[in-house]
Design a protein around this motif. Structure first.
Motif, short mmCIF file in Angstrom:
data_model
loop_
_atom_site.label_atom_id
_atom_site.label_comp_id
_atom_site.label_asym_id
_atom_site.label_seq_id
_atom_site.Cartn_x
_atom_site.Cartn_y
_atom_site.Cartn_z
N UNK A 2 0.90 -1.47 0.08
CA UNK A 2 -0.03 0.07 0.03
C UNK A 2 0.97 1.36 0.21
N UNK A 3 2.21 1.47 0.44
CA UNK A 3 2.98 2.20 -0.26
C UNK A 3 3.55 2.70 -1.21
N UNK A 4 3.54 2.18 -1.86
CA UNK A 4 4.22 2.02 -3.40
C UNK A 4 2.85 2.10 -4.80
N UNK A 5 2.98 2.76 -5.44
CA UNK A 5 2.31 2.50 -6.53
C UNK A 5 3.69 2.67 -7.83
N UNK A 6 3.34 1.62 -9.31
CA UNK A 6 3.82 2.01 -10.08
C UNK A 6 2.88 2.89 -11.11
N UNK A 7 3.06 3.71 -11.98
CA UNK A 7 2.67 4.03 -13.14
C UNK A 7 3.28 4.70 -13.62
N UNK B 270 -2.94 8.24 26.81
CA UNK B 270 -2.52 9.38 27.03
C UNK B 270 -0.85 8.59 27.23
N UNK B 271 -0.72 8.02 26.05
CA UNK B 271 0.24 7.72 25.54
C UNK B 271 1.39 8.08 24.19
N UNK B 272 2.34 9.12 24.56
CA UNK B 272 3.15 9.53 23.21
C UNK B 272 2.38 9.12 22.22
N UNK B 273 2.43 10.08 20.69
CA UNK B 273 2.21 9.33 19.53
C UNK B 273 3.40 8.73 19.13
N UNK B 274 3.37 7.29 18.18
CA UNK B 274 4.67 6.59 18.16
C UNK B 274 5.14 6.83 16.31
N UNK B 275 6.70 5.93 16.44
CA UNK B 275 6.40 6.12 14.51
C UNK B 275 5.44 5.57 13.97
N UNK B 276 4.63 5.71 13.20
CA UNK B 276 4.57 4.68 12.27
C UNK B 276 4.26 3.57 11.43
N UNK B 277 5.73 4.18 10.95
CA UNK B 277 6.02 2.76 10.26
C UNK B 277 5.33 2.56 9.62
N UNK B 278 3.78 3.14 8.23
CA UNK B 278 4.21 3.10 6.73
C UNK B 278 4.18 4.44 6.26
#
Length: 177
Positions: free
Chosen positions: A77-82, A149-157
């Motif tokens: 879902x993170x790369x598309x070839x066009x 109440x947690x800090x926002x973490x790195x999403x990885x996407x």
């Protein structure tokens, strides 16, 4: 601004949002990257910019990443070839970022005929669909962390911290209203 076209970001965007994972406008002295654009669903004043890579030597790399993700996760879902201007291009959803019109300098226009560069409708639809899926996951995860109440973490996407940038742009819109 026409969604589905390609635009350039002003340097003021990079000065304000100093995320090291944003793809910068001045690569090797040129005006790249240029970004495929579409409008945000919740805040139509915000646009999503998806950078592309048309470097022929990197297409194999992107195709390998897509194949690996499809094998591992059943999808990519993170790369598309066009295709852009008759060349294969990788749409780098993994590097997308939200912007407002104040940071858009111009639309990318073909020199030969002065027509804005665009992509086939199928490619546009696929890039938007996948980018919206990725954004929804990031947003949902970040909002759940905030609620707990947690800090926002790195999403990885995606590489840039688009949740924080998006929040800042929404604050700007609220101030202007």
């Amino acid at each position: 601004m026409n969604v589905g076209n390609f635009c350039f970001l002003d340097t003021s965007y990079y000065k304000r949002f100093t995320d090291p994972y944003l793809m910068h406008a001045q690569e090797q002295g040129g005006r790249r990257p240029f970004f495929f654009t579409f409008q945000d669903t919740q805040h139509p004043e915000i646009y999503w910019f998806v950078p592309i890579s048309r470097v022929a030597g990197k297409m194999g790399k992107y195709q390998e990443i897509i194949a690996r993700k499809k094998q591992q996760y059943g999808k990519c879902e993170t790369l598309v070839i066009g295709e852009v201007l008759g060349q294969q291009a990788a749409f780098l959803i993994q590097n997308m970022c939200p912007v407002t019109t104040q940071y858009i300098t111009e639309t990318y226009v073909q020199e030969s005929n002065k027509v804005p560069v665009s992509v086939r409708k199928e490619t546009q639809t696929e890039v938007e669909r996948l980018a919206k899926i990725v954004w929804a996951r990031i947003k949902q995860k970040a909002e759940a962390e905030i609620k707990a109440g947690k800090p926002v973490s790195k999403n990885g996407f995606v590489f840039p911290d688009i949740f924080t940038i998006y929040q800042e742009l929404v604050k700007d819109l609220d101030i202007q209203a």
